[in-house]
Design an enzyme around this catalytic site. Structure first.
Site, mmCIF file in Angstrom:
data_model
loop_
_atom_site.group_PDB
_atom_site.id
_atom_site.type_symbol
_atom_site.label_atom_id
_atom_site.label_comp_id
_atom_site.label_asym_id
_atom_site.label_seq_id
_atom_site.Cartn_x
_atom_site.Cartn_y
_atom_site.Cartn_z
ATOM 1 N N CYS A 69 -16.373 30.649 -29.313
ATOM 2 C CA CYS A 69 -16.935 30.791 -28.077
ATOM 3 C C CYS A 69 -16.874 31.845 -27.351
ATOM 4 O O CYS A 69 -15.599 31.718 -26.966
ATOM 5 C CB CYS A 69 -17.482 29.311 -27.100
ATOM 6 S SG CYS A 69 -18.478 29.623 -25.675
ATOM 7 N N CYS A 72 -16.400 31.432 -23.424
ATOM 8 C CA CYS A 72 -15.349 30.709 -23.529
ATOM 9 C C CYS A 72 -14.132 31.503 -23.399
ATOM 10 O O CYS A 72 -13.107 30.835 -22.491
ATOM 11 C CB CYS A 72 -15.220 29.501 -24.693
ATOM 12 S SG CYS A 72 -16.920 27.898 -24.626
#
Length: 144
Positions: A69, A72
């Site tokens: 991600c 993230c």
């Protein structure tokens, strides 16, 4: 009389009883002797998640994330810095949703990164989406 709090060791998951005034004084686990406040997020798994969330008297903030991600990964340095700044006030933790899909499923995680704040084992706040350091610190301070 000293007020004591229960703090779960990030290394061995032992619950420690610590005098509140000693939280900033380098408290160590009575079992494994490691620091109770390492200044980085605690990695939570299905095996230790419930213990950390329910047995800590400190509020716990969990980042549900995944290594693939982009947002993230972009937020990770800010979250690490927040863990260092708030070490003895809030337990900052992370759950890799790829490795722990059952934990993510229990909390209905649909988008990542998602922060969830817990107090006394109960969810008290949730926020999805990446944030910078001021955003992370502000959100944590507002909800725990």
């Amino acid at each position: 009389m000293n007020e004591h709090v229960h703090v779960v060791c990030p290394q061995c998951n032992t619950v420690n009883r610590v005098a509140r005034e000693r939280l900033d004084a380098g408290a160590k686990c009575g079992s494994c002797k490691e620091s109770l406040f390492p200044g980085r997020p605690v990695v939570l798994t299905a095996a230790n998640f419930d213990r950390h969330v329910a047995a800590n008297d400190l509020p716990v903030v969990v980042d549900f994330w995944a290594p693939w991600c982009g947002p993230c990964r972009a937020m990770a340095p800010a979250y690490d810095q927040a863990a260092a700044r708030l070490a003895s006030d809030v337990r900052i933790a992370k759950v890799n949703t790829e490795d722990e899909p059952d934990v993510a499923g229990r909390f209905g995680i649909r988008g990542i990164p998602t922060l969830i704040a817990f107090r006394s084992g109960r969810e008290v706040a949730r926020q999805s989406g990446a944030m910078d350091l001021p955003g992370v610190l502000g959100w944590i301070r507002a909800h725990v």
